[in-house]
Design a protein around this motif. Structure first.
Motif: not given
Length: 187
Positions: A31-32, A47, A49, A85, A148, A150-152, A154-156
């Motif tokens: 993702s990142y 990013d 994605r 992760n 970001r 929460k995105d990082i 999360g499940n990234a």
């Protein structure tokens, strides 16, 4: 004769990038990208994605990339090389277990040092410097991560990139790093 021809064909497909070599995964979802400078400082977060249609919705989906083979984790602490992760690469997550996050980060740092110590590559030195100087307890407040977070967390999955004087290169594409990983994987 047939086996030699098949082996030669397989090796040709690996060189062309159409198949992954042993120790590599061609379709790992990332993702990142964490871009590091020579000092191992985080200089940007990209990013990776892309917008993808899922039914009637458009969602941001991680990009499939070639990364070192990952270990299967059910429990315990087992780090992956170059791509993992936020718990392992940043030492932070939103699961409410900061002690475990630090242990994961330390395990990841230990793995990277075991593989990259002595590797003559600016990208390898940048990754090691990152692990040596990164402060997990300050990760959520880092200006490049805060927006970001929460995105990082999360499940990234995150992947290291190196920004040098000649431009940027993914850590997984640096020849010296690839050779060090291959030697580690084969042993």
């Amino acid at each position: 004769m047939i086996l030699q021809a098949l082996t030669a064909y397989y090796e040709q497909l690996v060189r062309q990038g159409k198949l992954s070599a042993p120790g590599w995964d061609d379709s790992f979802k990332v993702s990142y990208e964490l871009r590091l400078n020579d000092a191992g400082q985080l200089v940007s977060v990209l990013d990776l994605r892309t917008e993808t249609k899922m039914g009637k919705k458009t969602v941001l989906a991680p990009r499939a990339m070639r990364v070192p083979a990952h270990v299967k984790r059910a429990s315990g602490i087992t780090a992956n090389f170059l791509c993992d992760n936020s718990t392992y690469l940043l030492g932070a997550d939103e699961k409410g277990k900061p002690e475990r996050s630090i242990q994961c980060f330390e395990a990841c740092a230990k793995l990277h040092h075991a593989i990259l110590d002595g590797v003559d590559s600016p990208a390898a030195r940048a990754v090691l410097a990152f692990f040596d100087h990164w402060k997990p307890e300050e990760a959520s407040a880092h200006p490049l991560l805060a927006d970001r977070w929460k995105d990082i967390t999360g499940n990234a999955n995150l992947l290291f990139d190196y920004e040098g004087p000649e431009g940027s290169i993914l850590s997984t594409e640096d020849e010296a790093i690839r050779a060090a990983w291959q030697q580690h994987y084969s042993s």
